[in-house]
Design a protein around this motif. Structure first.
Motif, PDB file in Angstrom:
ATOM      1  N   ALA A 167     -10.287   3.747  -6.650  1.00  0.00           N
ATOM      2  CA  ALA A 167      -9.037   3.176  -6.134  1.00  0.00           C
ATOM      3  C   ALA A 167      -8.185   2.615  -7.273  1.00  0.00           C
ATOM      4  CB  ALA A 167      -9.349   2.082  -5.119  1.00  0.00           C
ATOM      5  N   LYS A 168      -8.839   2.041  -8.263  1.00  0.00           N
ATOM      6  CA  LYS A 168      -8.097   1.476  -9.400  1.00  0.00           C
ATOM      7  C   LYS A 168      -7.401   2.591 -10.177  1.00  0.00           C
ATOM      8  CE  LYS A 168     -10.685  -2.769 -10.161  1.00  0.00           C
ATOM      9  NZ  LYS A 168     -12.137  -2.976 -10.224  1.00  0.00           N
ATOM     10  N   GLU A 170      -6.510   5.416  -8.837  1.00  0.00           N
ATOM     11  CA  GLU A 170      -5.478   5.934  -7.947  1.00  0.00           C
ATOM     12  C   GLU A 170      -4.178   5.133  -8.096  1.00  0.00           C
ATOM     13  OE1 GLU A 170      -6.486   5.990  -3.782  1.00  0.00           O
ATOM     14  OE2 GLU A 170      -6.303   8.164  -3.717  1.00  0.00           O
ATOM     15  N   LEU A 171      -4.312   3.817  -8.274  1.00  0.00           N
ATOM     16  CA  LEU A 171      -3.134   2.974  -8.456  1.00  0.00           C
ATOM     17  C   LEU A 171      -2.348   3.417  -9.696  1.00  0.00           C
ATOM     18  CD1 LEU A 171      -1.381   0.496  -7.802  1.00  0.00           C
ATOM     19  CD2 LEU A 171      -2.972  -0.877  -9.128  1.00  0.00           C
ATOM     20  N   ARG A 173      -2.393   6.387 -11.052  1.00  0.00           N
ATOM     21  CA  ARG A 173      -1.817   7.702 -10.777  1.00  0.00           C
ATOM     22  C   ARG A 173      -0.604   7.576  -9.871  1.00  0.00           C
ATOM     23  NH1 ARG A 173      -5.815  11.531  -8.881  1.00  0.00           N
ATOM     24  NH2 ARG A 173      -3.909  12.660  -8.376  1.00  0.00           N
ATOM     25  N   ALA A 174      -0.666   6.622  -8.926  1.00  0.00           N
ATOM     26  CA  ALA A 174       0.462   6.427  -8.008  1.00  0.00           C
ATOM     27  C   ALA A 174       1.704   5.963  -8.759  1.00  0.00           C
ATOM     28  CB  ALA A 174       0.090   5.415  -6.922  1.00  0.00           C
TER      29      ALA A 174
ATOM     30  N   ARG B  53      -1.135  10.561   0.783  1.00  0.00           N
ATOM     31  CA  ARG B  53      -1.550  10.795  -0.606  1.00  0.00           C
ATOM     32  C   ARG B  53      -0.911  12.062  -1.170  1.00  0.00           C
ATOM     33  NH1 ARG B  53      -4.990   7.148   0.755  1.00  0.00           N
ATOM     34  NH2 ARG B  53      -5.998   5.888  -0.835  1.00  0.00           N
ATOM     35  N   ASP B  56       2.606  11.195  -2.312  1.00  0.00           N
ATOM     36  CA  ASP B  56       2.643  10.472  -3.585  1.00  0.00           C
ATOM     37  C   ASP B  56       1.955  11.237  -4.712  1.00  0.00           C
ATOM     38  OD1 ASP B  56       3.552   8.375  -5.040  1.00  0.00           O
ATOM     39  OD2 ASP B  56       1.820   7.097  -4.684  1.00  0.00           O
ATOM     40  N   ASP B  57       1.608  12.507  -4.462  1.00  0.00           N
ATOM     41  CA  ASP B  57       1.027  13.351  -5.503  1.00  0.00           C
ATOM     42  C   ASP B  57      -0.345  12.858  -5.967  1.00  0.00           C
ATOM     43  OD1 ASP B  57       1.183  15.651  -7.080  1.00  0.00           O
ATOM     44  OD2 ASP B  57       1.802  14.509  -8.832  1.00  0.00           O
ATOM     45  N   LEU B  58      -1.035  12.106  -5.113  1.00  0.00           N
ATOM     46  CA  LEU B  58      -2.402  11.717  -5.461  1.00  0.00           C
ATOM     47  C   LEU B  58      -3.361  12.838  -5.093  1.00  0.00           C
ATOM     48  CD1 LEU B  58      -2.350   8.002  -4.238  1.00  0.00           C
ATOM     49  CD2 LEU B  58      -2.276   8.813  -6.592  1.00  0.00           C
ATOM     50  N   ILE B  59      -2.949  13.641  -4.081  1.00  0.00           N
ATOM     51  CA  ILE B  59      -3.723  14.812  -3.676  1.00  0.00           C
ATOM     52  C   ILE B  59      -2.761  15.995  -3.638  1.00  0.00           C
ATOM     53  CG2 ILE B  59      -4.992  15.884  -1.765  1.00  0.00           C
ATOM     54  CD1 ILE B  59      -5.958  13.122  -0.932  1.00  0.00           C
ATOM     55  N   ARG B  78       3.198  18.409 -11.432  1.00  0.00           N
ATOM     56  CA  ARG B  78       3.146  16.952 -11.332  1.00  0.00           C
ATOM     57  C   ARG B  78       4.496  16.452 -10.826  1.00  0.00           C
ATOM     58  NH1 ARG B  78       0.163  12.815 -15.461  1.00  0.00           N
ATOM     59  NH2 ARG B  78       0.089  11.172 -13.918  1.00  0.00           N
ATOM     60  N   ILE B  84       8.667   9.641  -8.650  1.00  0.00           N
ATOM     61  CA  ILE B  84       7.541   8.726  -8.411  1.00  0.00           C
ATOM     62  C   ILE B  84       8.006   7.270  -8.453  1.00  0.00           C
ATOM     63  CG2 ILE B  84       6.490   8.182 -10.677  1.00  0.00           C
ATOM     64  CD1 ILE B  84       3.878   9.405  -9.339  1.00  0.00           C
ATOM     65  N   PHE B  89       3.204   2.500  -3.378  1.00  0.00           N
ATOM     66  CA  PHE B  89       2.028   2.833  -2.570  1.00  0.00           C
ATOM     67  C   PHE B  89       1.211   1.576  -2.326  1.00  0.00           C
ATOM     68  CE2 PHE B  89      -1.886   4.668  -1.196  1.00  0.00           C
ATOM     69  CZ  PHE B  89      -1.576   5.928  -0.709  1.00  0.00           C
ATOM     70  N   PHE B  91      -2.320   0.130  -0.741  1.00  0.00           N
ATOM     71  CA  PHE B  91      -3.654   0.617  -0.417  1.00  0.00           C
ATOM     72  C   PHE B  91      -4.280  -0.196   0.710  1.00  0.00           C
ATOM     73  CE2 PHE B  91      -2.719   1.830  -4.694  1.00  0.00           C
ATOM     74  CZ  PHE B  91      -3.258   3.100  -4.834  1.00  0.00           C
ATOM     75  N   ASN B  95      -6.730  -3.904  -3.967  1.00  0.00           N
ATOM     76  CA  ASN B  95      -6.756  -3.108  -5.191  1.00  0.00           C
ATOM     77  C   ASN B  95      -6.107  -3.836  -6.376  1.00  0.00           C
ATOM     78  OD1 ASN B  95      -7.519  -0.888  -6.612  1.00  0.00           O
ATOM     79  ND2 ASN B  95      -6.032   0.518  -5.708  1.00  0.00           N
TER      80      ASN B  95
END
Lengths: 268, 266
Positions: A167-168, A170-171, A173-174, B53, B56-59, B78, B84, B89, B91, B95
């Motif tokens: 998750a960290k 992912e943050l 990457r977000a 996801r 937001d391009d996480l997946i 990307r 972006i 985002f 969670f 986080n």
């Protein structure tokens, strides 16, 4: 908007989390030390064991205080310089190698066995070879320390770098963070506890490695002194010097622990 | 059609595990107008988390297209940085990074996006003030209550002034009272800023209280089964919950989700 939070902390920047230690915790090691020395002295006088096998702690102290400045101090400084020089190189080198390796899974997989091989290789077995190649220079000893300490620092740091919570990541990457940003702002600080484990083990390994190098060859250093005292049956001095070596290890370890406490403030 | 803030067209996502291939999302079309508040509701495993996801391009989607402000962002390698930056985002868990103070955590996106102007720091402090975290701004996250931590998580996602908030069951782990409180605070934020919000939840009440529109999703494969407009007056408050119309919408939604689950048993 309203606040429903009742808990409030004074606004002190980066205030370490409370780490309550009972006073007993500070004196406990001293009590144990005194107890061990007392038991030792008692055992020696009760069993009548020969002083060449196990001298009494008081005899060691007497001999050491008589000879320390003249016979031990120069060698202590020599060995200490070897340890510290080697350690000072091993720390950034170990972390750097781990940082590079951690970037790609394939490199981690490829290098880990090699790093473990270096960790488990007692450098004392290699010292005669190094001496053969490079002579009896004190640089050889520094290299031995570097070779023994770097892999253990690297191995622990690498574990820290490669166990970042999903998750960290992912943050980061977000936010579209770059590889460098992710490393500097997340992976490195997140790994600091493991990095410090590596640093603590590193200073112990450095001390051991310097001893190995001393014992293998040369006419300087505490290890050389221990060997010499043993062959001269100056058992008190041999034991005393071993205790000095232990003391170096303890002091270096505690210095790293103190730095760790000032850096890692967020762990309860 | 063209003025949609976010548009998903024929989105598919397959996950390959060692033993099977899971169709997480099948042929999903969704549209989110600028300034809209839309919830996506469904049982676990319906692919609702996967959908935001992918936005937001996480997946990466297996196939299909995603448009943000009319610009096609997928299947690019990307998502472009300027796109972006339009997205925040949030969670399910707060986080927070434990080695940073609350304020440092909130300001993290500013650092990553390179927004060094002092004006941005002032904006961050204003958000901290607004959420009542001022006293705790120099504390470490572990010293905060769950509600306070999630507040910090919400304003961290807003600190760079994104147009879009993607929220992945943000209050799901909180107790009922804290959740209601944060729902109301979120409505205040939405009214004041006019952001486009995509809100994932598994709570029918939360979806009805917050949104203009609700997508109902089903599982196996994850797909949209219904789309329900929630025509309730705004601004909304907790009094609304006891009204008949509110109860009616909840019943309607619960029924739709129930039908989905029944159809699976057959």
């Amino acid at each position: 908007m309203t606040t429903t939070t009742a808990r409030q902390t004074p606004p002190v920047k980066g205030k370490p989390l409370k780490r309550k230690t009972e006073p007993i915790c500070y004196i406990a090691p001293i009590i144990l030390f005194v107890a061990v020395v007392a038991a030792w002295a008692l055992f020696v006088s009760a069993s009548g064991i020969s002083r060449t096998i196990l001298p009494s702690p008081f005899a060691i102290f007497r001999e050491m205080s008589k000879n320390f400045v003249r016979d031990i101090l120069p060698h202590l400084l020599f060995t200490l310089r070897v340890i510290l020089t080697g350690y000072a190189v091993a720390v950034p080198l170990g972390i750097l190698i781990a940082a590079v390796c951690s970037q790609y899974r394939i490199i981690i997989k490829a290098t880990t066995p090699l790093i473990i091989l270096l960790v488990v290789t007692p450098m004392i077995t290699m010292v005669p070879l190094f001496m053969l190649w490079m002579g009896f220079d004190s640089k050889v000893r520094v290299i031995v320390v570097i070779l023994q300490a770097t892999p253990i620092i690297c191995l622990n740091t690498l574990t820290g770098f490669t166990t970042t919570e999903g998750a960290k990541l992912e943050l980061m990457r977000a936010m579209g963070a770059t590889r460098l940003q992710t490393f500097v702002k997340l992976i490195f600080p997140n790994a600091l506890p493991q990095v410090f484990t590596g640093l603590k083990l590193g200073c112990i390994f450095s001390t051991i490695a310097a001893m190995s190098a001393d014992l293998a060859a040369g006419k300087e250093g505490l290890g050389y002194r221990i060997q010499q005292y043993s062959s001269l049956i100056m058992t008190e001095m041999a034991y005393g010097t071993i205790l000095i070596v232990a003391l170096i290890g303890i002091v270096l370890f505690q210095i790293v622990v103190m730095i760790e406490r000032r850096v890692i403030l967020w762990v309860r | 059609m063209s003025n949609a803030k976010i548009r998903l067209v024929g989105l598919n996502k397959l996950f390959h595990t060692r033993f099977q291939t899971i169709e997480a999302v099948r042929n999903v079309d969704m549209e989110f107008a600028a300034g809209d508040f839309v919830s996506i509701i469904g049982p676990s495993g319906c692919g609702k988390s996967t959908i935001i996801r992918m936005i937001d391009d996480l997946i990466k989607p297996t196939s299909g297209e995603i448009f943000i402000d009319g610009r096609r962002v997928s299947p690019h390698r990307r998502i472009p940085p300027e796109v972006i930056r339009k997205i925040g985002f949030i969670f399910q868990q707060p986080n927070m990074y434990p080695w940073m103070t609350v304020r440092e955590n909130v300001m993290l996106p500013l650092r990553v996006f390179g927004l060094r102007d002092p004006e941005w720091a002032r904006h961050a402090d204003a958000l901290i003030e607004m959420t009542g975290l001022r006293e705790q701004r120099h504390a470490y996250p572990t010293e905060l209550s769950g509600g306070s931590m999630q507040r910090a998580g919400v304003i961290r996602a807003m600190v760079h002034k994104p147009d879009i908030l993607l929220m992945d069951e943000p209050f799901g782990a909180l107790d009922e009272m804290t959740r209601e409180q944060l729902n109301l605070e979120l409505l205040d934020i939405w009214r004041a800023t006019g952001k486009t919000i995509v809100f994932i939840t598994h709570s029918v009440q939360e979806a009805v209280l917050l949104s203009n529109r609700v997508y109902v999703m089903g599982t196996n494969p994850g797909r949209v089964v219904d789309e329900i407009a929630v025509d309730l007056p705004r601004p909304r408050n907790l009094k609304l919950i006891v009204s008949d119309r509110f109860a009616g919408y909840c019943e309607l939604l619960t029924g739709r989700i129930g039908q989905v689950e029944l159809s699976q048993i057959k």
